[in-house]
Design an enzyme around this catalytic site. Structure first.
Site, short mmCIF file in Angstrom:
data_model
loop_
_atom_site.label_atom_id
_atom_site.label_comp_id
_atom_site.label_asym_id
_atom_site.label_seq_id
_atom_site.Cartn_x
_atom_site.Cartn_y
_atom_site.Cartn_z
CG ASP A 85 -24.30 22.51 -73.16
OD1 ASP A 85 -24.11 23.74 -73.15
OD2 ASP A 85 -25.43 21.99 -73.23
CG HIS A 86 -24.51 24.65 -69.24
ND1 HIS A 86 -24.65 25.96 -68.85
CD2 HIS A 86 -25.50 24.43 -70.15
CE1 HIS A 86 -25.67 26.50 -69.47
NE2 HIS A 86 -26.21 25.61 -70.27
CG ASP A 107 -23.05 28.56 -66.87
OD1 ASP A 107 -22.96 29.76 -66.48
OD2 ASP A 107 -24.11 27.94 -66.92
CG HIS A 181 -31.34 25.66 -70.01
ND1 HIS A 181 -30.62 26.34 -69.07
CD2 HIS A 181 -30.59 25.64 -71.13
CE1 HIS A 181 -29.46 26.72 -69.61
NE2 HIS A 181 -29.41 26.31 -70.84
N GLY A 226 -30.98 27.24 -74.62
CA GLY A 226 -32.40 27.05 -74.35
C GLY A 226 -33.29 27.48 -75.49
CB SER A 228 -36.12 23.45 -77.67
OG SER A 228 -35.03 22.56 -77.87
CG ASN A 268 -26.63 25.92 -77.12
OD1 ASN A 268 -25.95 26.23 -78.08
ND2 ASN A 268 -26.17 25.91 -75.88
CB ILE A 269 -31.78 22.90 -80.86
CG1 ILE A 269 -32.04 24.33 -81.34
CG2 ILE A 269 -33.05 22.04 -80.98
CD1 ILE A 269 -32.25 24.46 -82.83
CB SER A 271 -36.19 20.60 -75.17
OG SER A 271 -35.59 20.91 -73.94
#
Ligand SMILES: [Zn+2]
Length: 324
Positions: A85-86, A107, A181, A226, A228, A268-269, A271
Protein backbone atom coordinates in the site's frame (compact mmCIF):
# COMPACT_ATOMS: atom_id res chain seq x y z
CA UNK A 1 -2.33 -14.19 -6.77
CA UNK A 2 -2.11 -10.81 -8.43
CA UNK A 3 -5.13 -8.55 -8.97
CA UNK A 4 -5.65 -8.95 -12.73
CA UNK A 5 -8.27 -11.70 -12.73
CA UNK A 6 -9.85 -10.49 -9.47
CA UNK A 7 -10.43 -7.05 -10.98
CA UNK A 8 -11.65 -8.29 -14.36
CA UNK A 9 -14.34 -10.34 -12.61
CA UNK A 10 -15.22 -7.54 -10.21
CA UNK A 11 -15.68 -4.99 -13.00
CA UNK A 12 -17.90 -7.42 -14.91
CA UNK A 13 -19.80 -8.52 -11.83
CA UNK A 14 -20.46 -5.05 -10.39
CA UNK A 15 -18.79 -5.59 -7.03
CA UNK A 16 -15.52 -4.55 -5.38
CA UNK A 17 -12.67 -6.51 -3.81
CA UNK A 18 -11.97 -5.63 -0.17
CA UNK A 19 -8.48 -4.29 0.49
CA UNK A 20 -7.85 -4.62 4.22
CA UNK A 21 -4.66 -3.45 5.90
CA UNK A 22 -3.03 -5.65 8.51
CA UNK A 23 -0.42 -4.94 11.16
CA UNK A 24 -0.81 -7.83 13.58
CA UNK A 25 -1.91 -11.42 13.97
CA UNK A 26 -5.41 -10.73 15.27
CA UNK A 27 -6.23 -8.46 12.34
CA UNK A 28 -4.95 -10.99 9.83
CA UNK A 29 -6.85 -13.85 11.50
CA UNK A 30 -10.03 -11.79 11.44
CA UNK A 31 -9.62 -10.88 7.76
CA UNK A 32 -8.99 -14.49 6.72
CA UNK A 33 -11.81 -15.86 8.86
CA UNK A 34 -14.29 -13.35 7.45
CA UNK A 35 -13.20 -14.01 3.87
CA UNK A 36 -13.19 -17.80 4.32
CA UNK A 37 -16.69 -17.71 5.81
CA UNK A 38 -18.04 -15.52 3.03
CA UNK A 39 -15.83 -16.91 0.22
CA UNK A 40 -14.67 -13.45 -0.72
CA UNK A 41 -11.46 -12.71 -2.62
CA UNK A 42 -9.26 -10.35 -0.61
CA UNK A 43 -6.30 -8.02 -0.95
CA UNK A 44 -4.06 -7.97 2.13
CA UNK A 45 -2.39 -4.59 2.30
CA UNK A 46 0.91 -3.71 3.91
CA UNK A 47 1.54 0.00 4.42
CA UNK A 48 4.86 1.64 5.19
CA UNK A 49 3.62 2.12 8.76
CA UNK A 50 2.88 -1.61 8.98
CA UNK A 51 6.36 -2.45 7.71
CA UNK A 52 7.90 -0.24 10.36
CA UNK A 53 5.64 -1.58 13.11
CA UNK A 54 5.65 -5.29 12.37
CA UNK A 55 8.63 -5.88 10.06
CA UNK A 56 8.26 -6.58 6.33
CA UNK A 57 9.71 -10.10 6.52
CA UNK A 58 7.35 -11.13 9.27
CA UNK A 59 4.32 -9.68 7.46
CA UNK A 60 5.22 -11.45 4.24
CA UNK A 61 5.42 -14.85 5.95
CA UNK A 62 2.27 -14.12 7.93
CA UNK A 63 0.51 -13.63 4.60
CA UNK A 64 1.87 -16.93 3.37
CA UNK A 65 0.66 -18.55 6.58
CA UNK A 66 -2.71 -16.91 6.03
CA UNK A 67 -3.18 -18.87 2.80
CA UNK A 68 -2.65 -22.14 4.68
CA UNK A 69 -4.90 -20.95 7.51
CA UNK A 70 -7.62 -20.17 4.96
CA UNK A 71 -7.45 -23.72 3.62
CA UNK A 72 -7.62 -25.11 7.17
CA UNK A 73 -10.81 -23.12 7.63
CA UNK A 74 -12.29 -25.05 4.73
CA UNK A 75 -11.79 -22.43 2.00
CA UNK A 76 -10.74 -24.70 -0.82
CA UNK A 77 -9.41 -22.14 -3.29
CA UNK A 78 -8.50 -19.01 -1.37
CA UNK A 79 -7.99 -15.94 -3.55
CA UNK A 80 -5.56 -13.81 -1.62
CA UNK A 81 -3.34 -11.04 -2.92
CA UNK A 82 -0.45 -9.53 -0.94
CA UNK A 83 -0.22 -5.88 -1.87
CA UNK A 84 2.11 -3.02 -0.97
CA UNK A 85 0.00 0.00 0.00
CA UNK A 86 1.38 3.44 -0.93
CA UNK A 87 4.85 2.53 -2.17
CA UNK A 88 6.65 5.84 -2.66
CA UNK A 89 9.88 4.84 -4.43
CA UNK A 90 10.92 2.47 -7.19
CA UNK A 91 13.34 0.79 -4.77
CA UNK A 92 10.62 0.00 -2.25
CA UNK A 93 8.31 -1.45 -4.92
CA UNK A 94 11.20 -3.47 -6.36
CA UNK A 95 12.05 -4.88 -2.93
CA UNK A 96 8.45 -6.01 -2.44
CA UNK A 97 8.30 -7.56 -5.92
CA UNK A 98 11.59 -9.39 -5.24
CA UNK A 99 10.21 -10.47 -1.90
CA UNK A 100 7.13 -12.22 -3.25
CA UNK A 101 4.37 -9.61 -3.07
CA UNK A 102 1.83 -10.24 -5.83
CA UNK A 103 0.84 -6.59 -6.27
CA UNK A 104 2.30 -3.17 -5.47
CA UNK A 105 1.09 0.39 -5.43
CA UNK A 106 3.35 3.18 -6.57
CA UNK A 107 1.93 6.43 -5.29
CA UNK A 108 3.38 9.27 -7.34
CA UNK A 109 0.29 11.42 -6.82
CA UNK A 110 2.22 14.15 -5.02
CA UNK A 111 4.66 14.49 -7.96
CA UNK A 112 4.16 16.63 -11.05
CA UNK A 113 2.10 14.76 -13.68
CA UNK A 114 4.97 13.75 -16.00
CA UNK A 115 7.11 12.56 -13.08
CA UNK A 116 4.22 10.47 -11.78
CA UNK A 117 3.94 8.80 -15.19
CA UNK A 118 7.70 8.20 -15.43
CA UNK A 119 7.94 6.68 -11.93
CA UNK A 120 4.84 4.51 -12.42
CA UNK A 121 6.12 3.30 -15.80
CA UNK A 122 9.44 2.30 -14.25
CA UNK A 123 7.70 0.25 -11.56
CA UNK A 124 5.33 -1.32 -14.12
CA UNK A 125 8.21 -2.37 -16.37
CA UNK A 126 9.95 -4.08 -13.48
CA UNK A 127 6.88 -5.62 -11.82
CA UNK A 128 5.35 -7.04 -14.98
CA UNK A 129 8.43 -9.19 -15.58
CA UNK A 130 7.33 -11.12 -12.48
CA UNK A 131 3.60 -10.96 -13.18
CA UNK A 132 3.12 -8.53 -10.30
CA UNK A 133 0.32 -6.02 -10.87
CA UNK A 134 0.72 -2.28 -10.25
CA UNK A 135 -1.73 0.24 -8.84
CA UNK A 136 -1.03 3.91 -9.53
CA UNK A 137 -2.64 7.08 -8.18
CA UNK A 138 -3.79 10.22 -9.94
CA UNK A 139 -5.32 13.05 -7.93
CA UNK A 140 -4.67 13.77 -4.26
CA UNK A 141 -6.62 12.51 -1.24
CA UNK A 142 -6.72 14.62 1.88
CA UNK A 143 -6.10 13.16 5.31
CA UNK A 144 -3.48 11.21 7.20
CA UNK A 145 -2.61 7.57 6.63
CA UNK A 146 0.65 6.48 8.19
CA UNK A 147 3.22 8.50 6.29
CA UNK A 148 0.78 9.83 3.72
CA UNK A 149 -0.27 13.35 4.64
CA UNK A 150 -2.05 15.86 2.43
CA UNK A 151 -3.71 19.08 3.50
CA UNK A 152 -6.35 19.23 0.82
CA UNK A 153 -7.68 16.95 -1.86
CA UNK A 154 -7.57 17.50 -5.61
CA UNK A 155 -10.07 15.49 -7.61
CA UNK A 156 -8.67 13.35 -10.39
CA UNK A 157 -9.02 15.16 -13.72
CA UNK A 158 -10.95 12.87 -16.08
CA UNK A 159 -9.21 14.42 -19.09
CA UNK A 160 -5.89 13.01 -17.86
CA UNK A 161 -6.80 9.38 -17.19
CA UNK A 162 -6.48 7.92 -20.72
CA UNK A 163 -3.05 9.46 -21.22
CA UNK A 164 -1.92 8.43 -17.75
CA UNK A 165 -3.11 4.82 -17.92
CA UNK A 166 -1.81 4.31 -21.46
CA UNK A 167 1.62 5.81 -20.97
CA UNK A 168 2.28 4.42 -17.48
CA UNK A 169 0.92 0.94 -18.24
CA UNK A 170 -0.58 0.63 -14.74
CA UNK A 171 -3.08 -2.17 -14.06
CA UNK A 172 -5.41 -0.14 -11.85
CA UNK A 173 -5.82 3.48 -10.89
CA UNK A 174 -6.58 5.02 -7.51
CA UNK A 175 -8.59 8.19 -7.99
CA UNK A 176 -9.66 11.07 -5.81
CA UNK A 177 -13.40 11.77 -5.72
CA UNK A 178 -13.82 12.93 -2.14
CA UNK A 179 -12.73 9.98 0.01
CA UNK A 180 -9.85 10.61 2.39
CA UNK A 181 -7.58 8.80 4.81
CA UNK A 182 -8.13 8.47 8.57
CA UNK A 183 -11.06 8.66 11.00
CA UNK A 184 -11.58 12.41 10.56
CA UNK A 185 -12.32 12.54 6.88
CA UNK A 186 -14.03 15.89 6.93
CA UNK A 187 -13.83 18.98 9.07
CA UNK A 188 -17.12 19.81 10.81
CA UNK A 189 -17.42 22.95 8.62
CA UNK A 190 -17.40 20.75 5.49
CA UNK A 191 -20.39 18.78 6.82
CA UNK A 192 -23.98 19.48 7.70
CA UNK A 193 -25.50 18.30 10.99
CA UNK A 194 -28.40 15.91 11.21
CA UNK A 195 -30.98 17.98 13.14
CA UNK A 196 -32.28 14.89 14.99
CA UNK A 197 -29.07 13.19 16.10
CA UNK A 198 -26.67 16.13 15.97
CA UNK A 199 -24.23 13.92 14.06
CA UNK A 200 -22.14 15.17 11.18
CA UNK A 201 -23.29 14.37 7.64
CA UNK A 202 -20.36 14.45 5.19
CA UNK A 203 -20.51 15.91 1.66
CA UNK A 204 -21.30 13.30 -1.04
CA UNK A 205 -18.62 11.70 -3.21
CA UNK A 206 -18.09 13.21 -6.66
CA UNK A 207 -19.93 10.56 -8.67
CA UNK A 208 -19.94 12.86 -11.70
CA UNK A 209 -16.13 12.70 -11.77
CA UNK A 210 -16.25 8.90 -11.40
CA UNK A 211 -18.72 8.62 -14.28
CA UNK A 212 -16.52 10.78 -16.51
CA UNK A 213 -13.52 8.58 -15.71
CA UNK A 214 -15.52 5.42 -16.48
CA UNK A 215 -16.52 6.86 -19.84
CA UNK A 216 -12.90 7.62 -20.69
CA UNK A 217 -11.59 4.21 -19.56
CA UNK A 218 -14.40 1.67 -19.95
CA UNK A 219 -13.75 -1.48 -17.92
CA UNK A 220 -10.52 -0.17 -16.41
CA UNK A 221 -10.14 -1.07 -12.71
CA UNK A 222 -10.60 1.94 -10.45
CA UNK A 223 -9.54 2.01 -6.79
CA UNK A 224 -10.89 4.00 -3.85
CA UNK A 225 -8.60 4.71 -0.92
CA UNK A 226 -9.71 6.13 2.41
CA UNK A 227 -13.09 4.41 2.31
CA UNK A 228 -13.84 3.67 5.93
CA UNK A 229 -17.29 4.65 7.12
CA UNK A 230 -16.33 5.33 10.76
CA UNK A 231 -19.32 3.41 12.25
CA UNK A 232 -20.99 5.55 14.88
CA UNK A 233 -21.57 2.54 17.15
CA UNK A 234 -17.81 2.06 17.54
CA UNK A 235 -17.17 5.78 18.06
CA UNK A 236 -19.91 5.78 20.73
CA UNK A 237 -18.46 2.72 22.51
CA UNK A 238 -14.98 4.26 22.45
CA UNK A 239 -16.23 7.61 23.73
CA UNK A 240 -18.38 6.06 26.48
CA UNK A 241 -15.50 3.84 27.66
CA UNK A 242 -12.86 6.47 28.30
CA UNK A 243 -12.01 7.39 24.71
CA UNK A 244 -12.12 10.74 23.01
CA UNK A 245 -12.98 10.82 19.32
CA UNK A 246 -15.05 13.96 18.84
CA UNK A 247 -16.72 14.39 15.44
CA UNK A 248 -15.02 11.44 13.75
CA UNK A 249 -16.70 11.01 10.37
CA UNK A 250 -16.34 8.70 7.35
CA UNK A 251 -17.91 7.83 4.00
CA UNK A 252 -21.53 6.61 4.27
CA UNK A 253 -21.83 2.95 3.29
CA UNK A 254 -24.62 3.59 0.74
CA UNK A 255 -22.18 5.70 -1.26
CA UNK A 256 -19.53 2.98 -1.20
CA UNK A 257 -22.13 0.40 -2.23
CA UNK A 258 -23.01 2.60 -5.19
CA UNK A 259 -19.31 2.98 -6.09
CA UNK A 260 -18.73 -0.79 -5.82
CA UNK A 261 -21.34 -1.37 -8.53
CA UNK A 262 -19.38 0.86 -10.94
CA UNK A 263 -15.84 0.52 -12.29
CA UNK A 264 -14.57 0.80 -8.72
CA UNK A 265 -13.25 -2.70 -8.06
CA UNK A 266 -11.00 -2.22 -5.01
CA UNK A 267 -12.08 -0.42 -1.87
CA UNK A 268 -9.54 0.22 0.89
CA UNK A 269 -10.78 -0.06 4.45
CA UNK A 270 -8.42 0.39 7.39
CA UNK A 271 -9.72 2.88 9.96
CA UNK A 272 -12.96 0.94 10.56
CA UNK A 273 -10.99 -2.11 11.66
CA UNK A 274 -8.92 0.06 14.01
CA UNK A 275 -12.13 1.44 15.50
CA UNK A 276 -13.65 -2.05 15.94
CA UNK A 277 -10.47 -3.26 17.65
CA UNK A 278 -10.24 -0.23 19.94
CA UNK A 279 -13.94 -0.29 20.87
CA UNK A 280 -13.76 -3.95 21.90
CA UNK A 281 -10.56 -3.49 23.90
CA UNK A 282 -11.87 -0.39 25.71
CA UNK A 283 -15.05 -2.25 26.62
CA UNK A 284 -13.12 -5.09 28.25
CA UNK A 285 -10.86 -2.67 30.11
CA UNK A 286 -13.83 -0.83 31.60
CA UNK A 287 -16.01 -3.86 32.28
CA UNK A 288 -13.24 -6.17 33.58
CA UNK A 289 -10.56 -3.96 35.12
CA UNK A 290 -8.85 -6.99 36.68
CA UNK A 291 -8.12 -8.56 33.30
CA UNK A 292 -4.46 -8.61 32.28
CA UNK A 293 -4.22 -11.48 29.80
CA UNK A 294 -3.92 -9.86 26.34
CA UNK A 295 -5.83 -12.78 24.85
CA UNK A 296 -8.86 -11.75 26.91
CA UNK A 297 -9.08 -8.38 25.19
CA UNK A 298 -7.44 -9.09 21.83
CA UNK A 299 -9.77 -12.08 21.44
CA UNK A 300 -12.99 -10.04 21.67
CA UNK A 301 -11.33 -7.42 19.43
CA UNK A 302 -10.67 -10.11 16.85
CA UNK A 303 -14.30 -11.31 17.03
CA UNK A 304 -15.52 -7.75 16.52
CA UNK A 305 -13.27 -7.31 13.48
CA UNK A 306 -14.62 -10.55 11.96
CA UNK A 307 -18.15 -9.11 12.29
CA UNK A 308 -17.01 -5.84 10.72
CA UNK A 309 -15.21 -7.46 7.77
CA UNK A 310 -18.14 -9.77 7.03
CA UNK A 311 -20.51 -6.83 7.12
CA UNK A 312 -18.33 -4.91 4.65
CA UNK A 313 -18.01 -7.89 2.32
CA UNK A 314 -21.70 -8.75 2.26
CA UNK A 315 -23.45 -5.40 2.71
CA UNK A 316 -21.05 -2.91 1.11
CA UNK A 317 -18.70 -4.55 -1.41
CA UNK A 318 -20.81 -7.46 -2.64
CA UNK A 319 -17.75 -9.70 -2.96
CA UNK A 320 -19.21 -12.64 -1.01
CA UNK A 321 -19.34 -15.93 -2.89
CA UNK A 322 -16.97 -14.70 -5.58
CA UNK A 323 -14.07 -16.99 -4.59
CA UNK A 324 -15.63 -20.41 -4.00
ZN1 LIG B 1 -4.45 5.02 0.78
Amino acid sequence: MNTREMFAKAVDGGYAIPAFNFNNMEQLQAIIKACAETKSPVILQVSSGARKYANQTLLRYMAEGAVEYAKELGWEHPQICLHLDHGDTFELCKSCVDFGFSSVMIDGSSLPYEENIALTKKVVEYAHQFDVTVEAELGVLAGVEDDVVAEESHYTKPEEVIDFATRSGCDSLAISIGTSHGAYKFKPEQCTRDPQTGKLVPPPLAFDVLEEIEKKLPGFPIVLHGSSSVPQEYVDIINSHGGNLPDAVGIPEEQLRKAAKSAVCKINIDSDSRLAFTAAVRKVFVEKPGEFDPRKYCGPARDEMVRLYKHKIIEVLGSDGKAE
